[in-house]
Design a protein around this motif. Structure first.
Motif, mmCIF file in Angstrom:
data_model
loop_
_atom_site.group_PDB
_atom_site.id
_atom_site.type_symbol
_atom_site.label_atom_id
_atom_site.label_comp_id
_atom_site.label_asym_id
_atom_site.label_seq_id
_atom_site.Cartn_x
_atom_site.Cartn_y
_atom_site.Cartn_z
ATOM 1 N N ARG A 1 0.863 -1.183 0.000
ATOM 2 C CA ARG A 1 0.000 0.000 0.000
ATOM 3 C C ARG A 1 0.894 1.225 0.000
ATOM 4 N N GLU A 2 0.631 2.138 -0.915
ATOM 5 C CA GLU A 2 1.416 3.363 -1.012
ATOM 6 C C GLU A 2 0.491 4.562 -0.916
ATOM 7 N N GLU A 3 0.957 5.585 -0.208
ATOM 8 C CA GLU A 3 0.140 6.778 -0.023
ATOM 9 C C GLU A 3 1.046 7.998 0.127
ATOM 10 N N LEU A 4 0.500 9.127 -0.267
ATOM 11 C CA LEU A 4 1.176 10.421 -0.170
ATOM 12 C C LEU A 4 0.216 11.411 0.460
ATOM 13 N N VAL A 5 0.678 12.067 1.524
ATOM 14 C CA VAL A 5 -0.131 13.065 2.223
ATOM 15 C C VAL A 5 0.526 14.429 2.030
ATOM 16 N N ILE A 6 -0.206 15.365 1.451
ATOM 17 C CA ILE A 6 0.279 16.717 1.216
ATOM 18 C C ILE A 6 -0.445 17.653 2.182
#
Length: 511
Positions: A31-36
């Protein structure tokens, strides 16, 4: 031929369940995620997280095939009987006062702490070997970890994963604050990802952009977790996190607007094919109440709310596995634009470029009467080129004075006369309202002391070099150009000539 038939039948029987039957589902997932997150200071924080979960007991099973979980780390867990492993490499310092609370805090430099299984007999020896192996994997100076900088905390570092006991004698912790994080540390970190930096969110991990930030921290966290709700068996979880803070004014060319391309010089084109989940989250908590000031493009299809660090957060969600998120150009470039400047006019800032243009900061504000306003700017002292120093560098360097332009209320209302005919200096700064007048003030120039090298050393070197060259060259030249002549020895010395003079005066024949 008769002997070949049973052999072929045996091979088919061995391969039959895997070839002719239904294949087993994969035991690992990604699982990959990016939080900006737009920060209160106007900067932008980007936090990557890649979670690899493997339903396997590495220390009990003899594992020879690795699919998503990195083999180097899997063998590390088995060989040194690790319960947990946490490693972070950080450049800069997270300024909580201006940026808020981070998802994961890490100290500057390198931090390493690990829990060992209770079956380890010599924890110190395993700790030393572990740090040396990790030093080679991540190209860091972890081999300098020894007994002089290793401690065993008893309260601060509890196990983050599944743990049967908390005997702190199996815990080791060390920090190398002088460790410098660079591209050599990022490259092996990216190679541990299942898709490396070829697809998915990892395509944004461009070294020249990540290290041109105010803060950079990459970490690896390994821990055992429950495989299901009953927790009858365990799984191993690997979390690779990377946090960076971009200066919005620099990346946005003097504006607070930002986009993926401005920050990373790349856009998202596809998810990682091996990922079961690939999402981008944009924190819109502080702007959801006022939709007229902020615009997120493209508009999110869904939103997500959760309590993070004691605060309810609202995120705009972009699922890369959803074909509707990627537009026709096969590219996703998230953008955040201000429809109008935030605050009371906010602030115009033009960042400097080394040896090309200076900084420019303009602020429009309304000051109450009898108040004091203080403006401070943080800066770092740096060494200049030796040709850029003034003849008196120890005196310091001057910074241009600040300019204060204001409309000051007038105590006496001016008469409505033609300003072209007005005497004195009223015609220089005309105003439309006679109740106020324009004033421009200048502050004193600022004298800043910068690091100054010892210029006497080059002078001493030049003098010594010239002296040595003059002596050596002069002696060598004298030997090459001198003419040597052989003189005949005289027949008598000074004493003999004096004796002959006396003998001649006496009338005696000379010697």
């Amino acid at each position: 031929m008769a002997a070949a038939a049973p052999l072929c039948l045996l091979v088919l029987l061995l391969l039959g369940p895997g070839v002719w039957g239904q294949t087993e589902p994969p035991r690992d997932s990604l699982r990959e995620e990016l939080v900006i997150t737009p920060l209160p200071s106007g900067d932008v924080a980007a936090t990557f997280q890649f979670r690899t979960r493997w339903d396997s007991e590495l220390q009990r099973e003899e594992v020879s095939h690795y699919r998503l979980f990195p083999k180097a780390l899997g063998q590390l867990i088995s060989k040194y009987s690790l319960r947990e492993l946490h490693l972070s490499l950080t450049q800069g310092f997270w300024r909580t006062r201006y940026w808020g609370t981070p998802f994961l805090q890490a100290p500057s430099g390198a931090e390493l702490w690990a829990w060992f299984q209770d079956t380890v007999t010599d924890v110190d020896e395993s700790w030393k070997e572990l740090s040396n192996v990790l030093s080679g994997i991540f190209c860091a100076s972890l081999n300098f970890i020894d007994s002089t900088n290793t401690v065993t905390p008893s309260a601060s570092f509890k196990p983050l994963g599944l743990a049967n006991g908390t005997d702190h004698s199996f815990l080791r912790y060390a920090v190398l604050p002088r460790e410098v994080v660079c591209t050599e540390n990022l490259t092996p970190w990216k190679k541990l990802l299942p898709c490396s930096s070829k697809a998915g969110l990892s395509v944004l991990l461009k070294a020249d952009r990540l290290f041109h930030t105010s803060y950079h921290s990459q970490a690896v966290h390994i821990r055992p977790v429950c495989r299901d709700a009953r927790c009858a068996s365990i799984s191993w979880e690997l979390r690779q996190t990377l946090s960076v803070v971009f200066d919005a004014f620099v990346t946005g060319q003097g504006k607070q607007d930002w986009s993926l391309f401005r920050m990373f010089s790349r856009t998202l084109t596809e998810p990682c094919p091996l990922a079961s989940e690939s999402r981008v989250y944009v924190d819109v908590t502080n702007y959801s109440q006022d939709n007229e000031t902020l615009e997120v493009y493209p508009p999110p299809l869904t939103t997500y709310q959760d309590v993070v660090l004691g605060t309810r957060k609202t995120y705009a969600v972009y699922d890369l596995l959803d074909t509707a998120v990627i537009n026709n150009s096969r590219s996703l470039n998230l953008q955040l634009k201000w429809k109008r400047p935030p605050g009371n006019g906010y602030i115009h800032y033009q960042p400097a470029q080394d040896r090309m243009q200076p900084h420019l900061l303009e602020m429009l504000m309304q000051l109450p009467a009898s108040s004091v306003t203080k403006v401070s700017i943080q800066f770092e002292r740096a060494l200049l080129k030796w040709t850029e120093y003034t003849p008196d560098p120890n005196h310091g360097f001057y910074v241009s004075p600040s300019v204060l332009s204001a409309l000051v209320p007038s105590e006496v209302a001016a008469q409505p006369v033609d300003w072209e005919e007005s005497p004195l200096f009223n015609t220089l700064f005309p105003v439309s309202d006679s109740s106020s007048y324009f004033v421009r003030l200048y502050t004193e120039p600022l004298l800043v002391n910068l690091p100054t090298p010892d210029f006497s050393m080059p002078y001493n070197v030049i003098c010594l070099t010239c002296t040595v060259v003059a002596v050596c060259y002069g002696s060598f030249y004298n030997l090459l150009t001198r003419t040597f002549q052989v003189e005949e020895p005289s027949k008598g010395g000074l004493a003999k000539r004096l004796a002959n003079l006396i003998r001649r005066a006496r009338g005696v024949p000379p010697l």
